[in-house]
Design an enzyme around this catalytic site. Sequence first.
Site, PDB file in Angstrom:
ATOM      1  CB  VAL A 176      59.963 134.593  54.342  1.00 15.44           C
ATOM      2  CG1 VAL A 176      60.135 136.097  54.407  1.00 15.44           C
ATOM      3  CG2 VAL A 176      58.559 134.156  54.721  1.00 15.44           C
ATOM      4  CG  ASN A 218      54.656 140.652  60.704  1.00 14.80           C
ATOM      5  OD1 ASN A 218      53.820 140.598  61.609  1.00 14.80           O
ATOM      6  ND2 ASN A 218      54.320 140.976  59.451  1.00 14.80           N
ATOM      7  CB  ALA A 272      56.983 145.331  56.264  1.00 14.99           C
ATOM      8  CB  SER A 273      52.898 144.925  52.185  1.00 14.30           C
ATOM      9  OG  SER A 273      51.902 143.938  52.336  1.00 14.30           O
ATOM     10  NE  ARG A 274      47.723 141.551  54.101  1.00  9.79           N
ATOM     11  CZ  ARG A 274      47.199 140.682  53.257  1.00  9.79           C
ATOM     12  NH1 ARG A 274      46.757 141.088  52.086  1.00  9.79           N
ATOM     13  NH2 ARG A 274      47.085 139.408  53.587  1.00  9.79           N
ATOM     14  CB  ALA A 303      51.475 122.533  63.960  1.00 10.76           C
ATOM     15  CB  ILE A 333      45.536 141.624  65.638  1.00  8.68           C
ATOM     16  CG1 ILE A 333      46.323 141.099  66.850  1.00  8.68           C
ATOM     17  CG2 ILE A 333      45.942 143.044  65.249  1.00  8.68           C
ATOM     18  CD1 ILE A 333      46.327 141.963  68.076  1.00  8.68           C
ATOM     19  CE1 TYR A 384      48.828 131.724  61.584  1.00  8.95           C
ATOM     20  CE2 TYR A 384      47.777 131.348  63.713  1.00  8.95           C
ATOM     21  CZ  TYR A 384      48.435 132.185  62.827  1.00  8.95           C
ATOM     22  OH  TYR A 384      48.727 133.480  63.201  1.00  8.95           O
TER      23      TYR A 384
END
Length: 250
Positions: free
Chosen positions: A64, A90, A12-14, A157, A188, A155
């Site tokens: 994570v 995320n 969640a930092s950026r 996969a 994005i 990525y």
Amino acid sequence: MSRNRTVLVTGASRGIGAAIAIGMAERGYDVALNDIERQKTDLEDVAAKIAATGQRAEIFYCDVSDKASIEVMAQAVLTAFDELDAVVNNAGILIAGEVDGLPEQVWDKVMDVNAKGSFMVIQAFLPAMKRRKYGRIVNIASIGGKHGAPEQAHYSASKAAVMGFSRVLAQEVGPQGITVNCICPGIILTEMGRVNLEDPEIRNAWQAKTAMARIGTPEDVVGPVAFLASDDAAFVTGQTLNVDGGIVFS
Ligand SMILES: NC(=O)c1ccc[n+]([C@@H]2O[C@H](COP(=O)([O-])OP(=O)(O)OC[C@H]3O[C@@H](n4cnc5c(N)ncnc54)[C@H](O)[C@@H]3O)[C@@H](O)[C@H]2O)c1
């Protein structure tokens, strides 16, 4: 419900994670913020922005891809917030490289964070969600997991793995009132997105391929995540929603 709704956002930092965390606070959620400790300054900045909305923000550092740290984080989150309504997986990484010559460690790293990381975070919160017979899980996959681009096979996969995992988990936990859905962002503009956007020619090509004729912003992803985390989406599970301005149509 007398208490505020609560959500954990990993990474969640950026970028997209920060936008989701702040956007959920703006929608009345108290937010558990996760990232790796290296991102302390940015994460504290996100926490301050949430505090400015009047909602509660608590920081929980953990990688994570590290199961033991996730278990510590889950305990701490559930102690701090008592009930967790939603988890947004995320956190993710993209390390570009063609299959021919791709080091095994790069394959493992991308899989460990993107695919196994989501699995392990979910596994840590499932018992509490099952006890409550309520939960909202939103996994940030990618159109790369459906479509993909050169140098991103691993990525792709990892994100396809997240989608397959989510479809089956939705079937396992539906009877316990838990929904599991995926969002597939398109192109994005974030630190990660730079890989696709640095070269003006590539950027223009992506823009031309996008029905909305523009590159996405992290804020574009927030509304769809909030919908899937809400009770408006109580009967939506095992689904994948493209949030790409119209690049992939299936
Ligand atoms: N930007 C795009 O174009 C795009 C497109 C589709 C999907 N996505 C996905 O959206 C998510 C967010 O990406 P972004 O573009 O904001 O990227 P980003 O690189 O700006 O942000 C990723 C965040 O995840 C954190 N993170 C990385 N590894 C972690 C770990 N092991 N443990 C905890 N946190 C970790 C980073 O510190 C960072 O805060 C990712 O899952 C990404 O794959 C991005």
